[in-house]
Scaffold this active site. Structure first.
Site, PDB file in Angstrom:
ATOM      1  N   ASP A 135      45.415 -83.534  65.665  1.00 11.78           N
ATOM      2  CA  ASP A 135      44.837 -82.203  65.477  1.00 11.78           C
ATOM      3  C   ASP A 135      45.627 -81.332  66.441  1.00 11.78           C
ATOM      4  OD1 ASP A 135      43.346 -79.836  66.001  1.00 11.78           O
ATOM      5  OD2 ASP A 135      41.618 -80.794  65.085  1.00 11.78           O
ATOM      6  N   HIS A 136      46.506 -80.500  65.915  1.00  7.91           N
ATOM      7  CA  HIS A 136      47.460 -79.857  66.829  1.00  7.91           C
ATOM      8  C   HIS A 136      46.791 -78.937  67.847  1.00  7.91           C
ATOM      9  CE1 HIS A 136      47.378 -76.417  64.040  1.00  7.91           C
ATOM     10  NE2 HIS A 136      47.930 -75.705  64.991  1.00  7.91           N
ATOM     11  N   HIS A 181      39.818 -78.245  63.998  1.00 11.48           N
ATOM     12  CA  HIS A 181      40.211 -77.461  65.180  1.00 11.48           C
ATOM     13  C   HIS A 181      39.007 -76.885  65.946  1.00 11.48           C
ATOM     14  CE1 HIS A 181      44.011 -77.928  63.367  1.00 11.48           C
ATOM     15  NE2 HIS A 181      44.028 -76.842  62.629  1.00 11.48           N
TER      16      HIS A 181
HETATM   17  C1  BG6 Z   1      46.386 -75.345  60.346  1.00  8.74           C
HETATM   18  C2  BG6 Z   1      45.695 -74.762  59.146  1.00  8.74           C
HETATM   19  O1  BG6 Z   1      45.855 -76.604  60.659  1.00  8.74           O
HETATM   20  O2  BG6 Z   1      46.211 -74.483  61.454  1.00  8.74           O
HETATM   21  C3  BG6 Z   1      46.240 -73.380  58.842  1.00  8.74           C
HETATM   22  O3  BG6 Z   1      45.895 -75.611  58.027  1.00  8.74           O
HETATM   23  C4  BG6 Z   1      46.152 -72.504  60.057  1.00  8.74           C
HETATM   24  O4  BG6 Z   1      45.545 -72.781  57.754  1.00  8.74           O
HETATM   25  C5  BG6 Z   1      46.770 -73.200  61.269  1.00  8.74           C
HETATM   26  O5  BG6 Z   1      46.863 -71.303  59.784  1.00  8.74           O
HETATM   27  C6  BG6 Z   1      46.520 -72.402  62.528  1.00  8.74           C
HETATM   28  O6  BG6 Z   1      47.259 -72.962  63.583  1.00  8.74           O
HETATM   29  P1  BG6 Z   1      47.760 -72.078  64.805  1.00  8.74           P
HETATM   30  O7  BG6 Z   1      48.374 -73.061  65.734  1.00  8.74           O
HETATM   31  O8  BG6 Z   1      48.724 -71.082  64.262  1.00  8.74           O
HETATM   32  O9  BG6 Z   1      46.533 -71.429  65.357  1.00  8.74           O
END
Ligand code: BG6
Length: 516
Positions: free
Chosen positions: A203-204, A266
């Site tokens: 989960d980044h 997230h």
């Molecule tokens: C991804 C979603 O996991 O996270 C996207 O699938 C979203 O829809 C993105 O835009 C948001 O990531 P960050 O790092 O730009 O906040």
């Protein structure tokens, strides 16, 4: 029981100090996809440039499209240039980076492809010294996960090449399932082939510097933890707002919607870090146990009560950054009658000793006024106000806001006396900004997480039980929305802060959304 990697990890009692992973090869399934180009390759490039990758590190890209090693190298080199805007010093590393890339074109369902993959990996062990260590990364649409996992197992690629001496790990991108049942089915397939300690569910958000700092902020400072509870906190707000719409991902988004795309993973991850108890060590099992306990304590939202706790919305046409943008329903590959939510606001409770009766308000959406993610802790008002008539009545109580992105930082708002001969009170802020305090740009989430997988540190990855618990929480809401169709689906103009219904929702409790 600690996970095996921890037993082998000399840092198990302590922090994750910088070190270089063992020599290894990485295999990316879905190598022609967006994620590989946008996130994985730039992250690997930075790791190489910072000399954090092991010697001989090699990447094998796998996808269906036919192309040669050289074509793949060229494409990835271009991707790195496109997404990183390199200076001449970094440019010098591109050639070396490209040299470590290889490509295998085949169908993921073809068992022969995996034989070939094994032969190539064995060859790389000989030629590049990758030492039999393997990291498989599944960056494909999730429907391919089971077939890839099964084929890796059948080809004997899931087990370490030399047990006890080498490692094999697998990274699975989100979404992990699309409901509790499908997540469990997928997990059964994965753990039927790999051991749990080989599995890294990514989960980044957990790799973001500011998200990791939440733990440091809470548990490396003595002054915050004593008031991090229901006695002092009135409520918590979490906002994850995006300016972007669904872009070219209409087909995916129609299947997912905001709840599956952002909340189930997230946002609930952010919540569990805010709400978890301190652990004895910074060790994967300890951290993951505490996060799972938060998920277990989430008060379920029953289907019949969904409208009391959740507002969902979908963006209509509007203006973002001065430009006219279309309504969700007219985006490519989106049904003109779509009921998919692009916004949701929640209120929920964590039923435990620390958080009993403290509402957590959470909102997230696409095409909102601004890209901003923030956690704000709003403290209770003082029990008795001395300074009546000095302007303090209307002032918000103390707010601690933790900005995840952009303008990463932390600020504390409190009341101060306006200089002058009369007693006038105004809010002021104490502020910490990453940019000012630390000159260097932080690593991206994928750099941190890729390195962690190679080092065998699963602290910032999801464990199966927490994934199940998050689906247990969102499933009844999804079921209810499915039954309701468009009933209760609010709309909001693109570029606004979401539907009016979401404002009414929080105002009913005598509170309001933070103006960000
Ligand atoms: C991804 C979603 O996991 O996270 C996207 O699938 C979203 O829809 C993105 O835009 C948001 O990531 P960050 O790092 O730009 O906040």
């Amino acid at each position: 029981m600690p996970e095996t990697a921890e037993l082998l990890n000399p840092l198990r009692e302590g922090i994750r100090l910088r070190r270089t992973p063992d020599p290894c090869a990485m295999v990316i399934f879905g190598a022609s996809g967006d994620l590989t180009e946008r996130k994985l390759m730039p992250a690997l490039f930075y790791l190489l440039r910072e000399r954090m990758l092991p010697p001989g590190f090699s990447v094998m890209g796998c996808a269906r499209t036919h192309r040669t090693d050289d074509e793949f190298r060229q494409m990835m080199g271009e991707a790195v240039r496109k997404f990183l805007r390199l200076n001449s010093e970094s440019e010098a590393f591109v050639e070396g980076f490209e040299k470590g890339l290889y490509y295998l074109a085949d169908d993921f369902s073809n068992p022969k492809a995996y034989e070939q993959l094994r032969t190539t990996l064995d060859r790389l062990d000989q030629e590049k010294g990758t030492a039999g260590n393997r990291l498989f990364y599944l960056a494909t649409p999730p429907s391919f996960f089971p077939v890839i996992v099964k084929n890796l197992g059948a080809a004997g690629l899931a087990k370490p090449k030399e047990p006890g001496k080498t490692w094999t790990r697998i990274v699975l991108e989100k979404p992990f399932g699309r409901s509790l049942d499908s997540a469990r089915d997928l997990n059964q397939v994965v753990t039927g082939v790999f051991e749990e300690d080989q599995v890294y569910r990514i989960d980044h958000y957990l790799g973001k510097e500011t998200v990791q700092n939440l733990l440091v902020f809470r548990f490396a400072n003595g002054i915050f933890e004593p008031f991090w509870n229901r006695r002092y906190i009135d409520h918590v707000q979490i906002t994850v707002a995006e300016e972007l719409g669904v872009e070219n991902r209409g087909a995916y988004y129609e299947e997912a919607g905001l709840l599956r795309d952002m909340i189930q993973n997230h946002v609930l991850q952010l919540l569990s870090l805010v709400a978890m108890e301190p652990t004895a060590t910074f060790q994967a099992t300890a951290v993951r146990d505490e996060k799972a306990k938060v998920m277990r304590a989430l008060r379920p939202i029953r289907p019949e009560a969904v409208q009391d706790f959740v507002v969902r919305g979908q963006y209509a046409e509007g203006y973002v950054g001065g430009k006219k943008v279309p309504a969700y329903r007219t985006e490519p590959k989106v049904l003109p009658t779509s009921c998919t939510e692009t916004y949701a606001a929640f209120k929920f409770f964590i039923d435990n000793w620390r958080w009993a009766d403290v509402p957590f308000y959470l909102r997230s959406g696409k095409r909102l006024a601004k890209r901003v993610s923030e956690i704000s802790i709003q403290f209770r008002r003082v029990p008795h106000l001395l300074f009546r008539g000095a302007g303090a009545e209307g002032i918000e109580p103390n707010i601690l806001s933790i900005r995840i992105q952009p303008n990463e930082g932390i600020s504390l708002k409190f009341c101060a006396k306006l200089p002058g001969t009369t007693m006038q009170i105004r809010p002021v802020k104490m502020e910490f900004l990453y940019g000012e305090s630390f000159g260097a740009a932080p690593p991206t989430a994928y750099e941190t997480l890729l390195l962690d997988c190679m080092l065998g540190d699963a602290t910032l990855f999801n464990r199966a039980d927490a994934v199940d618990l998050s689906w247990e929480f969102v499933d009844p809401i999804l079921d209810r929305w499915k039954q309701d169709g468009t009933k209760g689906l609010a709309t909001y103009p693109a570029g606004s802060w979401g539907p009016k219904e979401a404002d009414d929702f929080i105002e009913r409790d005598g509170r309001e959304w933070r103006r960000l």
